[in-house]
Design a protein around this motif. Structure first.
Motif, PDB file in Angstrom:
ATOM      1  N   LEU A 147     -12.807   3.729  49.047  1.00 37.79           N
ATOM      2  CA  LEU A 147     -13.691   4.820  48.636  1.00 37.79           C
ATOM      3  C   LEU A 147     -13.146   5.567  47.425  1.00 37.79           C
ATOM      4  O   LEU A 147     -13.875   5.864  46.483  1.00 37.79           O
ATOM      5  CB  LEU A 147     -13.910   5.789  49.806  1.00 37.79           C
ATOM      6  N   GLN A 148     -11.833   5.859  47.433  1.00 38.93           N
ATOM      7  CA  GLN A 148     -11.340   6.695  46.333  1.00 38.93           C
ATOM      8  C   GLN A 148     -11.249   5.926  45.019  1.00 38.93           C
ATOM      9  O   GLN A 148     -11.080   6.534  43.964  1.00 38.93           O
ATOM     10  CB  GLN A 148     -10.010   7.356  46.695  1.00 38.93           C
ATOM     11  N   GLU A 149     -11.397   4.607  45.084  1.00 32.79           N
ATOM     12  CA  GLU A 149     -11.429   3.845  43.834  1.00 32.79           C
ATOM     13  C   GLU A 149     -12.847   3.635  43.299  1.00 32.79           C
ATOM     14  O   GLU A 149     -13.039   3.012  42.245  1.00 32.79           O
ATOM     15  CB  GLU A 149     -10.726   2.498  44.031  1.00 32.79           C
ATOM     16  N   LEU A 150     -13.827   4.140  44.011  1.00 33.80           N
ATOM     17  CA  LEU A 150     -15.200   4.062  43.491  1.00 33.80           C
ATOM     18  C   LEU A 150     -15.280   4.812  42.168  1.00 33.80           C
ATOM     19  O   LEU A 150     -14.867   5.977  42.089  1.00 33.80           O
ATOM     20  CB  LEU A 150     -16.181   4.712  44.471  1.00 33.80           C
ATOM     21  N   PRO A 151     -15.822   4.184  41.118  1.00 34.91           N
ATOM     22  CA  PRO A 151     -15.937   4.905  39.835  1.00 34.91           C
ATOM     23  C   PRO A 151     -16.742   6.205  39.941  1.00 34.91           C
ATOM     24  O   PRO A 151     -16.476   7.165  39.219  1.00 34.91           O
ATOM     25  CB  PRO A 151     -16.649   3.889  38.936  1.00 34.91           C
ATOM     26  N   LEU A 152     -17.690   6.256  40.879  1.00 37.38           N
ATOM     27  CA  LEU A 152     -18.486   7.479  41.029  1.00 37.38           C
ATOM     28  C   LEU A 152     -17.867   8.469  42.023  1.00 37.38           C
ATOM     29  O   LEU A 152     -18.445   9.537  42.278  1.00 37.38           O
ATOM     30  CB  LEU A 152     -19.914   7.131  41.494  1.00 37.38           C
ATOM     31  N   TYR A 153     -16.699   8.130  42.573  1.00 45.00           N
ATOM     32  CA  TYR A 153     -16.107   8.977  43.619  1.00 45.00           C
ATOM     33  C   TYR A 153     -15.977  10.454  43.208  1.00 45.00           C
ATOM     34  O   TYR A 153     -16.288  11.349  44.015  1.00 45.00           O
ATOM     35  CB  TYR A 153     -14.748   8.428  44.064  1.00 45.00           C
ATOM     36  N   PRO A 154     -15.566  10.760  41.955  1.00 43.58           N
ATOM     37  CA  PRO A 154     -15.437  12.191  41.601  1.00 43.58           C
ATOM     38  C   PRO A 154     -16.757  12.961  41.652  1.00 43.58           C
ATOM     39  O   PRO A 154     -16.752  14.187  41.645  1.00 43.58           O
ATOM     40  CB  PRO A 154     -14.898  12.166  40.169  1.00 43.58           C
ATOM     41  N   TYR A 155     -17.853  12.231  41.685  1.00 33.21           N
ATOM     42  CA  TYR A 155     -19.175  12.879  41.664  1.00 33.21           C
ATOM     43  C   TYR A 155     -19.884  12.760  43.009  1.00 33.21           C
ATOM     44  O   TYR A 155     -21.080  13.007  43.109  1.00 33.21           O
ATOM     45  CB  TYR A 155     -20.036  12.242  40.561  1.00 33.21           C
ATOM     46  N   MET A 156     -19.157  12.351  44.047  1.00 34.31           N
ATOM     47  CA  MET A 156     -19.781  12.077  45.342  1.00 34.31           C
ATOM     48  C   MET A 156     -19.375  13.092  46.396  1.00 34.31           C
ATOM     49  O   MET A 156     -18.247  13.573  46.412  1.00 34.31           O
ATOM     50  CB  MET A 156     -19.282  10.728  45.872  1.00 34.31           C
ATOM     51  N   LYS A 157     -20.318  13.333  47.305  1.00 34.36           N
ATOM     52  CA  LYS A 157     -20.013  13.921  48.608  1.00 34.36           C
ATOM     53  C   LYS A 157     -20.043  12.756  49.602  1.00 34.36           C
ATOM     54  O   LYS A 157     -21.007  11.992  49.650  1.00 34.36           O
ATOM     55  CB  LYS A 157     -21.076  14.959  48.950  1.00 34.36           C
ATOM     56  N   MET A 215     -22.963   8.345  51.083  1.00 30.53           N
ATOM     57  CA  MET A 215     -22.498   8.828  49.781  1.00 30.53           C
ATOM     58  C   MET A 215     -23.674   9.481  49.053  1.00 30.53           C
ATOM     59  O   MET A 215     -24.702   8.834  48.843  1.00 30.53           O
ATOM     60  CB  MET A 215     -21.986   7.658  48.928  1.00 30.53           C
ATOM     61  N   ASP A 216     -23.505  10.738  48.692  1.00 29.16           N
ATOM     62  CA  ASP A 216     -24.500  11.464  47.882  1.00 29.16           C
ATOM     63  C   ASP A 216     -23.921  11.680  46.501  1.00 29.16           C
ATOM     64  O   ASP A 216     -22.855  12.298  46.368  1.00 29.16           O
ATOM     65  CB  ASP A 216     -24.824  12.818  48.531  1.00 29.16           C
ATOM     66  N   VAL A 217     -24.603  11.188  45.500  1.00 27.37           N
ATOM     67  CA  VAL A 217     -24.072  11.207  44.138  1.00 27.37           C
ATOM     68  C   VAL A 217     -24.683  12.378  43.354  1.00 27.37           C
ATOM     69  O   VAL A 217     -25.898  12.577  43.372  1.00 27.37           O
ATOM     70  CB  VAL A 217     -24.378   9.879  43.427  1.00 27.37           C
ATOM     71  N   HIS A 218     -23.813  13.144  42.702  1.00 27.51           N
ATOM     72  CA  HIS A 218     -24.267  14.259  41.860  1.00 27.51           C
ATOM     73  C   HIS A 218     -23.622  14.143  40.488  1.00 27.51           C
ATOM     74  O   HIS A 218     -22.591  14.777  40.236  1.00 27.51           O
ATOM     75  CB  HIS A 218     -23.889  15.597  42.508  1.00 27.51           C
ATOM     76  N   ILE A 219     -24.209  13.361  39.624  1.00 30.12           N
ATOM     77  CA  ILE A 219     -23.680  13.241  38.266  1.00 30.12           C
ATOM     78  C   ILE A 219     -24.052  14.501  37.492  1.00 30.12           C
ATOM     79  O   ILE A 219     -25.200  14.949  37.554  1.00 30.12           O
ATOM     80  CB  ILE A 219     -24.245  11.968  37.594  1.00 30.12           C
ATOM     81  N   PRO A 220     -23.087  15.105  36.773  1.00 25.13           N
ATOM     82  CA  PRO A 220     -23.416  16.342  36.034  1.00 25.13           C
ATOM     83  C   PRO A 220     -24.563  16.094  35.056  1.00 25.13           C
ATOM     84  O   PRO A 220     -24.639  15.042  34.414  1.00 25.13           O
ATOM     85  CB  PRO A 220     -22.111  16.654  35.286  1.00 25.13           C
ATOM     86  N   LEU A 221     -25.448  17.097  34.950  1.00 26.24           N
ATOM     87  CA  LEU A 221     -26.642  16.942  34.121  1.00 26.24           C
ATOM     88  C   LEU A 221     -26.289  16.717  32.657  1.00 26.24           C
ATOM     89  O   LEU A 221     -27.082  16.143  31.907  1.00 26.24           O
ATOM     90  CB  LEU A 221     -27.529  18.186  34.258  1.00 26.24           C
ATOM     91  N   ASP A 222     -25.098  17.167  32.261  1.00 28.96           N
ATOM     92  CA  ASP A 222     -24.766  17.045  30.834  1.00 28.96           C
ATOM     93  C   ASP A 222     -23.895  15.819  30.529  1.00 28.96           C
ATOM     94  O   ASP A 222     -23.406  15.691  29.408  1.00 28.96           O
ATOM     95  CB  ASP A 222     -24.065  18.325  30.347  1.00 28.96           C
ATOM     96  N   MET A 223     -23.727  14.898  31.476  1.00 27.27           N
ATOM     97  CA  MET A 223     -22.976  13.688  31.140  1.00 27.27           C
ATOM     98  C   MET A 223     -23.844  12.806  30.240  1.00 27.27           C
ATOM     99  O   MET A 223     -25.019  12.559  30.544  1.00 27.27           O
ATOM    100  CB  MET A 223     -22.605  12.899  32.399  1.00 27.27           C
ATOM    101  N   PRO A 224     -23.276  12.329  29.099  1.00 30.27           N
ATOM    102  CA  PRO A 224     -24.074  11.471  28.211  1.00 30.27           C
ATOM    103  C   PRO A 224     -24.552  10.221  28.957  1.00 30.27           C
ATOM    104  O   PRO A 224     -23.828   9.655  29.785  1.00 30.27           O
ATOM    105  CB  PRO A 224     -23.086  11.100  27.099  1.00 30.27           C
ATOM    106  N   THR A 225     -25.787   9.804  28.652  1.00 26.91           N
ATOM    107  CA  THR A 225     -26.382   8.660  29.352  1.00 26.91           C
ATOM    108  C   THR A 225     -25.511   7.418  29.233  1.00 26.91           C
ATOM    109  O   THR A 225     -25.364   6.662  30.207  1.00 26.91           O
ATOM    110  CB  THR A 225     -27.790   8.374  28.769  1.00 26.91           C
ATOM    111  N   ASP A 226     -24.928   7.204  28.075  1.00 24.57           N
ATOM    112  CA  ASP A 226     -24.074   6.029  27.895  1.00 24.57           C
ATOM    113  C   ASP A 226     -22.918   6.025  28.878  1.00 24.57           C
ATOM    114  O   ASP A 226     -22.616   5.006  29.505  1.00 24.57           O
ATOM    115  CB  ASP A 226     -23.484   6.000  26.470  1.00 24.57           C
TER     116      ASP A 226
END
Lengths: 96, 96, 96, 96, 96, 96, 96, 96, 96, 96
Positions: free
Chosen positions: J68-78, J7-18
């Motif tokens: 896998l698809q229930e991972l909270p970070l799934y929308p940001y993962m390859k 799993m490679d995570v790519h959180i958008p740079l503009d997502m608020p830290t909180d």
């Protein structure tokens, strides 16, 4: 004629959930209608991906193109098309 | 469980035709026996290639591996394996 | 139906020239017969390569596969197949 | 001189439909004028893609570049260019 | 017309040195004759590789293909061809 | 020392035309000044692309880096650098 | 001038051990002589590979090419060359 | 233990210059502190790129990861890590 | 320290079965000895491939390299090495 | 059945830290619950990357997909999935 098609869906992260759900509902109805007609012979989810691997049975390349470009999710898809033949070792008469 | 497997065959150019034909005959019988058992659900020729795209329905990863490595053409193949799931839009009950 | 096919030929360096020339002569006759029948609509050399880019007009994926696998140079080729459609901007009625 | 050109179009998802349609209408007229002049000899849709595979017959690399960069959709395209020659097996006198 | 061509040479490890040297000597004479004619405008060695990057100035794609396929080392080369234009920022009148 | 550099330019689609033109004008003047100094020996447009293939003749890797990173379009470029040598078959004394 | 070079060695499986050892011994002596001269500043083994990553400090591209092509293992190597500069954050005066 | 790390930096085009400069200043101080500690043994600029090739000497994979993820530019970097060993041909005792 | 290593084995088609079996038997014993020592923590077969995915727990890069290059099948392997860390979400104390 | 998943995570740079921290906290709890159930057998950080390499032990492809698809970070993962088997050389009875 048979074609294998892989579709990878990339819905933009900022699309409102309502809109995404509406598109997916139309997509599902559209896919199921084509399955009932026998045009879309198989659809499988690729494990771990928001992607499917499908088998289409169509009259021509033109028909396949029309089906694909009318998919509601088409603008958000990467599509790969591969022409298939009946295999000489196949035992299924109806498996083209 | 369903898996999509692509097999690309590269028989050495200097293999005697008799030997190649003998291997292919055993391969065909082996494939058809597995098709009759329902393990090898589909096999299609990829247009223009000495390759097939197949769907297997097996009990486990182990069973898939055993089936593949016993293919008479296995030493001459490049193999790609992709796990599949039933798709939520599929209308076929028996399409896993 | 139209298909674009790219063929890259890799004749083994140690094939005797006589044998290579004999294969190429049969290949040329075979290609020209298919061109006369209208199955093989275009064939172009790719500049600098021992490769061609061709357009086929066939009844089905099966017919395309049969034509390709009977090419005398087929065992020495890497082949890529791409399905084509008539383009909505095309002005040529006969260009499928 | 002949060139094979593949164009893959990626119009931004947020471009207004009116604007996109206006660009496409100009693109079509531009393409058809060049087809009538014999510069753009063939254009085919690639099945399943918003892409075309085209054959150009131009005086020079410069002419090809000018034609391509004036395409209304050029800013939204990925373009691949491949130089072609008449093939020694071709039976068509006018197929360069 | 200008083309950039990259040639990567892979002489088989078991070719006798005498034969390899003989081929290279003919290759060099052939290249230099074309340089003197102005067809082969530049040839540079790529640092660390048995490869060159060259610029050709030819009448047509056909002429480029003829020149390349007559290279004595052609059977041992991987060749890449890229069409070039005069650049609007170039200050050299004779640099096409 | 000679280097071959390929530059692919990707100006953002939403950059105002005035700004883009201003940057390109400075780029052109900068490139032509370096050409006059003999640092930037050749620049060619790659047919069909917003890209160039260039040859630089510089004192050192450092000088090449300084020249490139001061290009007004540098923030919008993908750059590839390849070191070159004089080729033993070259007949041009001044072609390094 | 500094260059990073990666060398991947592929000695043919059928080379007699004696011959391979003799080549490797000459290679080692040649490398160490260049290290003593300061031309070959660093050499590291890449973990798990028959490959090294090296740093060269040479007068010119030509000198680097001469050094590399005289490596006894050169005919069995895949070589990648990357030009380096002193980095503005480096604290080592002698690290170019 | 030694590792080679390549870092390619992609600062968003719309980041204000002040912010970018502030991040780069912290990055430089952080890098230089690690260089003084001997953890970051070498850093070189890759010619023509906003990238560096670096050598780290750390206690463990964990230490390397900690160092990298605390880089102020880490969110804007593509990072490649390659484990290195002392090479049997190296003459430098301190070059691991 | 933990490393993930993928090994793809390509035994030449013409190696006598006896020789291949002898090498594989030594390989198995060697692997099992390292597993008992805790150096080779996991080994899994990749489904459908003559390949494994393994986890090593070693003192250093050097130790990993020594283990790998002494594998009897090493001359017939393509090896990929990836450094791993304990993951902050792991609940296993002994999983590094 | 065992699967290796990267799993490679790519959180958008503009997502608020909180928001990012909240998602990561849920992700961690979710992962640890699955680890306690024995479904998620191993998770390792890939050195230098915001990525993990994990081993799952599940009943079926369907169960893996659901996890896998229930991972909270799934929308940001390859995500990459690879089926594994017990290896014939493994000495661990419980390592499938």
């Amino acid at each position: 004629m048979l074609f294998q098609v892989r579709m990878d869906v990339h819905i933009p992260l900022d699309m409102p959930t309502d809109k995404a759900n509406a598109i997916k509902a139309v997509e599902k109805a559209y896919s199921q209608e084509l399955q009932r007609q026998g045009k879309w012979r198989h659809i499988w989810r690729i494990t771990g991906q928001y992607s499917n691997s499908s088998i289409f049975d169509v009259e021509s390349n033109e028909e396949l193109h029309s089906i694909l470009q009318e998919l509601p999710l088409y603008p958000y898809m990467k599509v790969e098309v591969m022409a298939l033949n009946r295999h000489p070792s196949s035992i299924r008469e109806d498996d083209s």
